[in-house]
Motif scaffolding. Structure first.
Motif, PDB file in Angstrom:
ATOM      1  N   SER A  98       0.797 -18.794  -3.958  1.00  0.00           N
ATOM      2  CA  SER A  98       0.537 -18.808  -5.401  1.00  0.00           C
ATOM      3  C   SER A  98       0.058 -17.463  -5.939  1.00  0.00           C
ATOM      4  O   SER A  98      -0.343 -17.381  -7.099  1.00  0.00           O
ATOM      5  N   GLY A  99       0.121 -16.415  -5.131  1.00  0.00           N
ATOM      6  CA  GLY A  99      -0.344 -15.109  -5.582  1.00  0.00           C
ATOM      7  C   GLY A  99       0.704 -14.336  -6.359  1.00  0.00           C
ATOM      8  O   GLY A  99       1.853 -14.748  -6.483  1.00  0.00           O
ATOM      9  N   ARG A 100       0.264 -13.218  -6.864  1.00  0.00           N
ATOM     10  CA  ARG A 100       1.174 -12.304  -7.574  1.00  0.00           C
ATOM     11  C   ARG A 100       2.109 -11.632  -6.574  1.00  0.00           C
ATOM     12  O   ARG A 100       1.929 -11.759  -5.367  1.00  0.00           O
ATOM     13  N   THR A 101       3.055 -10.852  -7.082  1.00  0.00           N
ATOM     14  CA  THR A 101       3.896 -10.054  -6.204  1.00  0.00           C
ATOM     15  C   THR A 101       3.001  -9.059  -5.473  1.00  0.00           C
ATOM     16  O   THR A 101       1.895  -8.745  -5.925  1.00  0.00           O
ATOM     17  N   MET A 102       3.480  -8.551  -4.356  1.00  0.00           N
ATOM     18  CA  MET A 102       2.683  -7.589  -3.588  1.00  0.00           C
ATOM     19  C   MET A 102       2.412  -6.332  -4.419  1.00  0.00           C
ATOM     20  O   MET A 102       1.307  -5.796  -4.400  1.00  0.00           O
ATOM     21  N   ARG A 103       3.393  -5.884  -5.178  1.00  0.00           N
ATOM     22  CA  ARG A 103       3.197  -4.691  -6.013  1.00  0.00           C
ATOM     23  C   ARG A 103       2.121  -4.949  -7.061  1.00  0.00           C
ATOM     24  O   ARG A 103       1.198  -4.164  -7.247  1.00  0.00           O
ATOM     25  N   GLU A 104       2.211  -6.079  -7.730  1.00  0.00           N
ATOM     26  CA  GLU A 104       1.250  -6.398  -8.788  1.00  0.00           C
ATOM     27  C   GLU A 104      -0.144  -6.691  -8.211  1.00  0.00           C
ATOM     28  O   GLU A 104      -1.151  -6.273  -8.760  1.00  0.00           O
ATOM     29  N   GLY A 105      -0.195  -7.386  -7.091  1.00  0.00           N
ATOM     30  CA  GLY A 105      -1.472  -7.749  -6.487  1.00  0.00           C
ATOM     31  C   GLY A 105      -2.260  -6.562  -5.953  1.00  0.00           C
ATOM     32  O   GLY A 105      -3.485  -6.623  -5.858  1.00  0.00           O
ATOM     33  N   HIS A 106      -1.560  -5.491  -5.604  1.00  0.00           N
ATOM     34  CA  HIS A 106      -2.227  -4.314  -5.039  1.00  0.00           C
ATOM     35  C   HIS A 106      -2.300  -3.148  -6.033  1.00  0.00           C
ATOM     36  O   HIS A 106      -2.814  -2.087  -5.696  1.00  0.00           O
ATOM     37  N   LYS A 107      -1.806  -3.382  -7.228  1.00  0.00           N
ATOM     38  CA  LYS A 107      -1.785  -2.349  -8.258  1.00  0.00           C
ATOM     39  C   LYS A 107      -3.198  -1.843  -8.557  1.00  0.00           C
ATOM     40  O   LYS A 107      -4.148  -2.624  -8.629  1.00  0.00           O
ATOM     41  N   ASN A 108      -3.308  -0.558  -8.696  1.00  0.00           N
ATOM     42  CA  ASN A 108      -4.562   0.116  -9.060  1.00  0.00           C
ATOM     43  C   ASN A 108      -5.656   0.036  -7.996  1.00  0.00           C
ATOM     44  O   ASN A 108      -6.814   0.326  -8.297  1.00  0.00           O
ATOM     45  N   LEU A 109      -5.318  -0.350  -6.778  1.00  0.00           N
ATOM     46  CA  LEU A 109      -6.308  -0.319  -5.702  1.00  0.00           C
ATOM     47  C   LEU A 109      -6.351   1.053  -5.038  1.00  0.00           C
ATOM     48  O   LEU A 109      -7.287   1.356  -4.306  1.00  0.00           O
ATOM     49  N   GLY A 110      -5.323   1.860  -5.298  1.00  0.00           N
ATOM     50  CA  GLY A 110      -5.291   3.201  -4.722  1.00  0.00           C
ATOM     51  C   GLY A 110      -5.051   3.218  -3.220  1.00  0.00           C
ATOM     52  O   GLY A 110      -5.495   4.127  -2.534  1.00  0.00           O
ATOM     53  N   LEU A 111      -4.360   2.203  -2.717  1.00  0.00           N
ATOM     54  CA  LEU A 111      -4.127   2.116  -1.277  1.00  0.00           C
ATOM     55  C   LEU A 111      -3.300   3.282  -0.759  1.00  0.00           C
ATOM     56  O   LEU A 111      -2.320   3.678  -1.364  1.00  0.00           O
ATOM     57  N   GLN A 112      -3.734   3.781   0.394  1.00  0.00           N
ATOM     58  CA  GLN A 112      -3.015   4.845   1.093  1.00  0.00           C
ATOM     59  C   GLN A 112      -2.540   4.300   2.443  1.00  0.00           C
ATOM     60  O   GLN A 112      -2.996   3.252   2.898  1.00  0.00           O
ATOM     61  N   THR A 113      -1.670   5.042   3.081  1.00  0.00           N
ATOM     62  CA  THR A 113      -1.139   4.629   4.376  1.00  0.00           C
ATOM     63  C   THR A 113      -2.259   4.375   5.382  1.00  0.00           C
ATOM     64  O   THR A 113      -2.224   3.406   6.139  1.00  0.00           O
ATOM     65  N   ALA A 114      -3.270   5.221   5.406  1.00  0.00           N
ATOM     66  CA  ALA A 114      -4.387   5.043   6.343  1.00  0.00           C
ATOM     67  C   ALA A 114      -5.127   3.733   6.083  1.00  0.00           C
ATOM     68  O   ALA A 114      -5.611   3.090   7.030  1.00  0.00           O
ATOM     69  N   ASP A 115      -5.213   3.317   4.830  1.00  0.00           N
ATOM     70  CA  ASP A 115      -5.874   2.051   4.498  1.00  0.00           C
ATOM     71  C   ASP A 115      -5.103   0.873   5.090  1.00  0.00           C
ATOM     72  O   ASP A 115      -5.699  -0.065   5.619  1.00  0.00           O
ATOM     73  N   VAL A 116      -3.791   0.940   4.997  1.00  0.00           N
ATOM     74  CA  VAL A 116      -2.958  -0.116   5.562  1.00  0.00           C
ATOM     75  C   VAL A 116      -3.124  -0.134   7.083  1.00  0.00           C
ATOM     76  O   VAL A 116      -3.205  -1.201   7.696  1.00  0.00           O
ATOM     77  N   GLY A 117      -3.212   1.038   7.692  1.00  0.00           N
ATOM     78  CA  GLY A 117      -3.439   1.110   9.130  1.00  0.00           C
ATOM     79  C   GLY A 117      -4.739   0.434   9.525  1.00  0.00           C
ATOM     80  O   GLY A 117      -4.788  -0.306  10.517  1.00  0.00           O
ATOM     81  N   ALA A 118      -5.793   0.662   8.770  1.00  0.00           N
ATOM     82  CA  ALA A 118      -7.089   0.027   9.053  1.00  0.00           C
ATOM     83  C   ALA A 118      -6.984  -1.493   8.890  1.00  0.00           C
ATOM     84  O   ALA A 118      -7.507  -2.251   9.724  1.00  0.00           O
ATOM     85  N   LEU A 119      -6.307  -1.932   7.850  1.00  0.00           N
ATOM     86  CA  LEU A 119      -6.114  -3.359   7.623  1.00  0.00           C
ATOM     87  C   LEU A 119      -5.356  -3.991   8.786  1.00  0.00           C
ATOM     88  O   LEU A 119      -5.723  -5.065   9.276  1.00  0.00           O
ATOM     89  N   VAL A 120      -4.312  -3.333   9.247  1.00  0.00           N
ATOM     90  CA  VAL A 120      -3.529  -3.851  10.374  1.00  0.00           C
ATOM     91  C   VAL A 120      -4.402  -3.942  11.622  1.00  0.00           C
ATOM     92  O   VAL A 120      -4.347  -4.942  12.348  1.00  0.00           O
ATOM     93  N   GLU A 121      -5.220  -2.935  11.873  1.00  0.00           N
ATOM     94  CA  GLU A 121      -6.115  -2.988  13.034  1.00  0.00           C
ATOM     95  C   GLU A 121      -7.082  -4.164  12.922  1.00  0.00           C
ATOM     96  O   GLU A 121      -7.350  -4.856  13.912  1.00  0.00           O
ATOM     97  N   ASP A 122      -7.592  -4.414  11.734  1.00  0.00           N
ATOM     98  CA  ASP A 122      -8.495  -5.546  11.537  1.00  0.00           C
ATOM     99  C   ASP A 122      -7.757  -6.874  11.723  1.00  0.00           C
ATOM    100  O   ASP A 122      -8.300  -7.821  12.312  1.00  0.00           O
ATOM    101  N   LEU A 123      -6.514  -6.947  11.257  1.00  0.00           N
ATOM    102  CA  LEU A 123      -5.714  -8.150  11.446  1.00  0.00           C
ATOM    103  C   LEU A 123      -5.416  -8.366  12.926  1.00  0.00           C
ATOM    104  O   LEU A 123      -5.504  -9.491  13.430  1.00  0.00           O
ATOM    105  N   GLN A 124      -5.097  -7.300  13.638  1.00  0.00           N
ATOM    106  CA  GLN A 124      -4.854  -7.426  15.078  1.00  0.00           C
ATOM    107  C   GLN A 124      -6.102  -7.957  15.795  1.00  0.00           C
ATOM    108  O   GLN A 124      -5.993  -8.819  16.671  1.00  0.00           O
TER     109      GLN A 124
END
Length: 154
Positions: A98-124
């Motif tokens: 029931s969430g927004r699109t990924m683009r809309e849901g992450h808009k204006n968060l300023g996410l960078q590639t390194a942030d996604v890497g940290a998120l993936v490590e936490d998910l792992q």
């Protein structure tokens, strides 16, 4: 068009969440298509396992010094719910997203590639804690990987 307007007007805010502006709900907004069959959901220990992983992930990211600032001021209750829905949907657990699109849901968060890497490590780490087999973790991460294109802003 009238049905869409009616559906948007009827959207309610789940308990504990901050209200958001109405938007069209669609499983396509989850950012990935579901796996076929039940093997992946079983590898994640069913819907209860998915819930534990999503809860553990949010617990980890809100204290992860690499990305915690991104989540300050965000609705943690909503984030937990949407991650549970998204993961369950992608793992073919019979859930809708029931969430927004990924683009809309992450808009204006300023996410960078390194942030996604940290998120993936936490998910792992959350998947390891749940005892999800390594091969299943990799298959799941591969499904999620294309979301990066829509989430990273710079």
């Amino acid at each position: 068009m009238v049905l869409l307007a009616l559906a948007l007007a009827l959207q309610t805010t789940p308990p504990g969440e901050d209200p958001v502006d109405p938007y069209p709900h669609s499983n396509a907004n989850a950012g990935a298509t579901p796996f076929k069959g039940s093997a992946m959901l079983a590898a994640f220990h069913g819907r209860a396992g998915v819930d534990r992983i999503a809860d553990d992930l949010v617990t980890r990211i809100v204290i992860d010094p690499r990305i915690a600032d991104i989540l300050k001021g965000q609705d943690e209750v909503r984030l937990r719910r949407l991650l549970k829905e998204q993961f369950c949907y992608i793992l073919n657990g019979g859930c809708g997203y029931s969430g927004r699109t990924m683009r809309e849901g992450h808009k204006n968060l300023g996410l960078q590639t390194a942030d996604v890497g940290a998120l993936v490590e936490d998910l792992q780490a959350a998947m390891r804690k749940e005892g999800v087999p390594f091969a299943a973790q990799n298959r799941f991460l591969a499904k999620l990987a294309p979301i990066k294109r829509d989430a990273v802003e710079r």
